[in-house]
Design a protein around this motif. Structure first.
Motif, short mmCIF file in Angstrom:
data_model
loop_
_atom_site.label_atom_id
_atom_site.label_comp_id
_atom_site.label_asym_id
_atom_site.label_seq_id
_atom_site.Cartn_x
_atom_site.Cartn_y
_atom_site.Cartn_z
N LEU A 176 -7.47 11.54 -1.08
CA LEU A 176 -7.08 12.02 -2.20
C LEU A 176 -5.72 13.04 -2.19
N ALA A 177 -5.85 13.58 -1.25
CA ALA A 177 -4.73 14.52 -0.92
C ALA A 177 -3.37 13.54 -0.62
N LYS A 178 -3.52 12.55 0.27
CA LYS A 178 -2.47 11.73 0.72
C LYS A 178 -2.02 11.04 -0.69
N ALA A 179 -2.92 10.51 -1.43
CA ALA A 179 -2.37 9.96 -2.85
C ALA A 179 -1.78 11.01 -3.50
N SER A 180 -2.05 12.03 -3.87
CA SER A 180 -1.60 13.00 -4.72
C SER A 180 -0.33 13.40 -4.21
N ALA A 181 -0.12 13.45 -2.62
CA ALA A 181 1.29 13.77 -2.24
C ALA A 181 2.19 12.48 -2.32
N GLY A 182 1.64 11.13 -2.54
CA GLY A 182 2.54 10.11 -2.69
C GLY A 182 2.93 10.22 -4.09
N VAL A 183 2.11 10.61 -5.21
CA VAL A 183 2.64 10.60 -6.49
C VAL A 183 3.69 11.65 -6.60
N GLN A 184 3.45 12.75 -6.06
CA GLN A 184 4.41 13.92 -5.93
C GLN A 184 5.85 13.47 -5.55
N SER A 185 5.90 12.97 -4.37
CA SER A 185 6.89 12.31 -3.63
C SER A 185 7.68 11.40 -4.40
N ALA A 186 7.02 10.36 -5.05
CA ALA A 186 7.76 9.16 -5.93
C ALA A 186 8.27 9.90 -7.22
N ALA A 187 7.54 11.04 -7.66
CA ALA A 187 8.12 11.59 -8.82
C ALA A 187 9.23 12.48 -8.55
N GLY A 188 9.09 12.93 -7.24
CA GLY A 188 10.29 13.95 -6.91
C GLY A 188 11.59 13.43 -6.73
N VAL A 189 11.69 11.98 -6.46
CA VAL A 189 12.68 11.47 -6.37
C VAL A 189 13.21 10.55 -7.70
N GLY A 190 12.69 11.08 -8.90
CA GLY A 190 12.94 10.21 -10.11
C GLY A 190 11.98 9.33 -10.79
N GLY A 191 10.81 9.42 -9.84
CA GLY A 191 9.84 8.46 -10.42
C GLY A 191 10.18 6.97 -10.45
N ASN A 192 9.34 6.35 -11.27
CA ASN A 192 9.45 4.88 -11.30
C ASN A 192 9.33 4.18 -10.03
N ARG A 193 8.55 4.70 -9.20
CA ARG A 193 8.38 3.93 -7.84
C ARG A 193 7.03 4.32 -7.07
N LEU A 194 6.75 3.89 -6.14
CA LEU A 194 5.29 4.14 -5.57
C LEU A 194 5.59 4.43 -4.05
N GLU A 195 4.80 5.15 -3.57
CA GLU A 195 4.55 5.27 -2.08
C GLU A 195 3.09 4.92 -1.62
N LEU A 196 3.18 4.36 -0.76
CA LEU A 196 1.85 3.64 -0.29
C LEU A 196 1.65 4.36 1.20
N PHE A 197 0.53 4.88 1.72
CA PHE A 197 0.10 5.16 2.77
C PHE A 197 -0.69 4.46 3.61
N ASP A 198 -0.40 3.72 4.62
CA ASP A 198 -1.26 3.03 5.41
C ASP A 198 -1.49 3.43 6.91
N PRO A 199 -2.49 4.02 6.95
CA PRO A 199 -3.06 4.46 8.34
C PRO A 199 -3.07 3.44 9.35
N ASN A 200 -3.11 2.37 9.01
CA ASN A 200 -3.12 1.18 10.18
C ASN A 200 -1.76 0.91 10.35
N ALA A 201 -0.53 1.45 9.58
CA ALA A 201 0.61 1.07 9.82
C ALA A 201 1.39 2.32 10.80
N VAL A 202 0.79 3.19 10.71
CA VAL A 202 1.60 4.42 11.42
C VAL A 202 1.43 4.41 12.77
#
Length: 185
Positions: free
Chosen positions: A159-185
């Protein structure tokens, strides 16, 4: 004797957010916990999306504070068009997660499936004008997504990661998504 149909309806009402008709937060968290323990035990993957309308405070100011409920109901309706009636369909469940945020859990989804849905939701929001009372407005969304797997099987971290993703997407103007995948890191 308790009428089983009535009991079912009462239970259904208890699980729903009255304003949006989507599942409520406690019911959603329960489903998320199930998905996380399934990932931990069985190595399955699921996707979590948190969705917030962009520039929500400005929107409230433009449309009117008294329309906050109408705005969220319209947004939920738009989400339902992607997820399914009642916010449930094809292994997906949607909920009202907080005052102005919605959540979707996609069971059994790999990274591609999660990303495809998130992109579709983002595009669906931006594609059409929302009619709210006498006003109409384009409402875009910021989406924070997390791929749930054995590597991150912890509800609060997810939930913390998803919330950070929302804040980050909104912080650069919104209308976008940020998807965190622990398998891709």
């Amino acid at each position: 004797a308790v009428d089983p149909e009535l009991a079912r309806k009462v239970e259904e009402l208890r699980q729903r957010d009255q304003l949006t008709g989507l599942l409520n937060r406690p019911t959603f968290l329960h489903a998320l916990e199930d998905a996380v323990s399934d990932a931990a035990r069985n190595g399955t993957q699921h996707g979590l999306l948190l969705i917030e309308p962009d520039h929500y405070q400005r929107l409230l100011h433009e449309i009117g504070l008294d329309s906050a409920d109408t705005i969220m109901a319209a947004i939920a309706e738009r989400l339902r068009s992607e997820v399914g009636e009642g916010g449930i369909g094809n292994g997906m469940i949607a909920a009202r997660f907080a005052e102005n945020s919605l959540a979707v859990l996609v069971r059994g989804a790999d990274h591609n499936a999660t990303e495809t849905l998130a992109t579709r939701i983002c595009n669906t929001f931006a594609a059409e004008v929302f009619a709210i009372g006498q006003r109409s407005s384009v409402i875009t969304a910021s989406i924070g997504g997390v791929q749930i797997s054995q590597k991150n099987a912890n509800v609060s971290q997810i939930l913390a990661k998803a919330s950070a993703g929302v804040q980050s997407a909104a912080g650069v103007g919104g209308n976008r998504l940020e998807l965190f995948d622990p398998n891709a890191v």
